[in-house]
Each structure stands twice: as structure tokens, then as C-alpha cells.
Enzyme design. Sequence first.
Site, PDB file in Angstrom:
ATOM      1  CG  HIS A 252      -1.936   1.103   1.131  1.00 47.13           C
ATOM      2  ND1 HIS A 252      -1.657   2.397   1.514  1.00 47.13           N
ATOM      3  CD2 HIS A 252      -3.210   1.117   0.659  1.00 47.13           C
ATOM      4  CE1 HIS A 252      -2.726   3.152   1.284  1.00 47.13           C
ATOM      5  NE2 HIS A 252      -3.676   2.395   0.774  1.00 47.13           N
TER       6      HIS A 252
ATOM      7  CD  GLU B 291      -5.319   1.158  -3.354  1.00 47.82           C
ATOM      8  OE1 GLU B 291      -6.517   1.106  -3.117  1.00 47.82           O
ATOM      9  OE2 GLU B 291      -4.453   1.269  -2.482  1.00 47.82           O
TER      10      GLU B 291
END
Length: 259
Positions: free
Chosen positions: A96, A168
Site C-alpha cells: 500500500h 491505486e
Amino acid sequence: MGKLWIGTNWKMNKTLQEGLDYVKELLAFLDALQPQFHTFVIPPHTSLWPIREATRGTRLFLGAQNMHWAEAGAFTGEISPTMLQEMGIDLVELGHSERRQYYNENDYDLNKKIRAAIRHGIRPLLCVGESLTERQFGVETEVVASQLKISLHGVSSHEAAQLLIAYEPVWAIGEAGKPAEPAQIARMHAHIRDLLCSLFGDSGRRIPILYGGSVNQENFLTYLRIKEVNGLFIGRAAWDLASFRQMLQEIHRYALAEM
Ligand code: PGA
């Protein structure tokens, strides 16, 4: 492409009790809905075991937010793949952007983590995405290709069946994020698909590619309709269960219509 994947990472939010209340209500809702997609939640480590107990045998997949690659050792503060495997955790989020930015996570370490997760039967959910500066300099496709090629190095076509990828873009994530244009997402997802096919042949066609970054009530269906978007990875907009439930209900209708 098989079923859509829809899920949320709680980040460093929700106490154990708050998490259990959320999951209990979500399960009741999913049971009544019988959704035509996979749903997952990714709580903080401290809630994993009680939430595993509460969700065992249900249709909800459970993920962890990070993991070390070693089975055990002198790595203070870390959690090993053996520990997650013992708890029966289904997937692990790796790479992430917050972990890359604040904890110096890099693609070479991610490669070790991904291979360790696969060895332990835990699906890696690998997050990739360029920063705003990288996009402004026009190197977003190269950046994402490099992240994928390094972190998936040495993964076989057979093992690739376990992978989940989330695109992302860093500039779209969180409070300060700016929602991406559908055309930007379409271009990058097509690029990721090509790359996965070049790495894994036919297996690359079947790896789900999720989109994440300021997915909200206004844009989630538009994003889901984009070709090569095989699921959504939602942050803030899914932390409130009422908001998540509403999205899941509409996604269920959308998935039924697409069948
Ligand atoms: P956000 O978070 O939906 O709150 O932008 C997305 C993510 O960090 O995965």
C-alpha cells in the site's frame, strides 16, 4: 473474468469492538443479499483473530494489512506468514502506498513477501500506483511496470492464479486525494493486463485487477463499468457500514445484470 472483488482496508481505524460490530452487521447483510461477488475486509492486526472467529465459514474474506517474509525471527513488531496462515487469513495486502511512503517498503522486499504469502497459501493483494510527480513527468506506465516486474519476479504462471492486484494512484488516495478520471483508470488497467499476460501468459488474463483511490458513492459504478476493472478497493467510503452496504447493494444489482 470471474467474480468481482469488493473490499475495504480499515487502515489504523476501528477498535476491536467497533470492528466486530461492523463485521456482524455486514455478515447479516451479505447473508440476505447472497451477492454475486467476493467481499473482503482488512482490519488492523489486533482484530484479526476475533474477527476470524466471527467470520469462519462465512462468505466474507479476511485480509491482513502487512506481513514479513520470514517465518519467524528477530523482527520486532512484525507478523509472519506462518502466523497469518495459522489463523486462516485469506489474503494479505502488500505494498500500500502508505507503507511505501512512511515505512520505506520497496519492490524488492515486496517480492519476498509475495512469494512467502503464496508459499503459505495466502493470496497477496499487491497495490501498485504512481505518485503525482511521476504522472506529471509522464512515467506512470513505466513506474507501474517496474513495480509489477520487480515484486512479481520469480512467481510462476501457476502461482499467479493466487494474485490480486490493486491499481491505486497515490494522488487519488485519502483525504487529499483527487478522484481519477475513468479514462486514466482504463488506460492503466489495460497496461497492467498486458503486462500480466506478458509475465504469466494465459494465467495473466485471469488475475483480478481492482481499482482503489477515493472510490465513493458518486463514482463507484462508473469505475466498475470500466473494462479491466475487476473490483474495487475502498477506503474511507466503506468505513461507515451504511455507506458500504448501499454500494454493495448496487454492485450486486450491477453484477446480476452483467451475468
Ligand atoms: P481512500 O483509500 O478510498 O480513502 O482514498 C483508498 C486506499 O488507500 O486504498
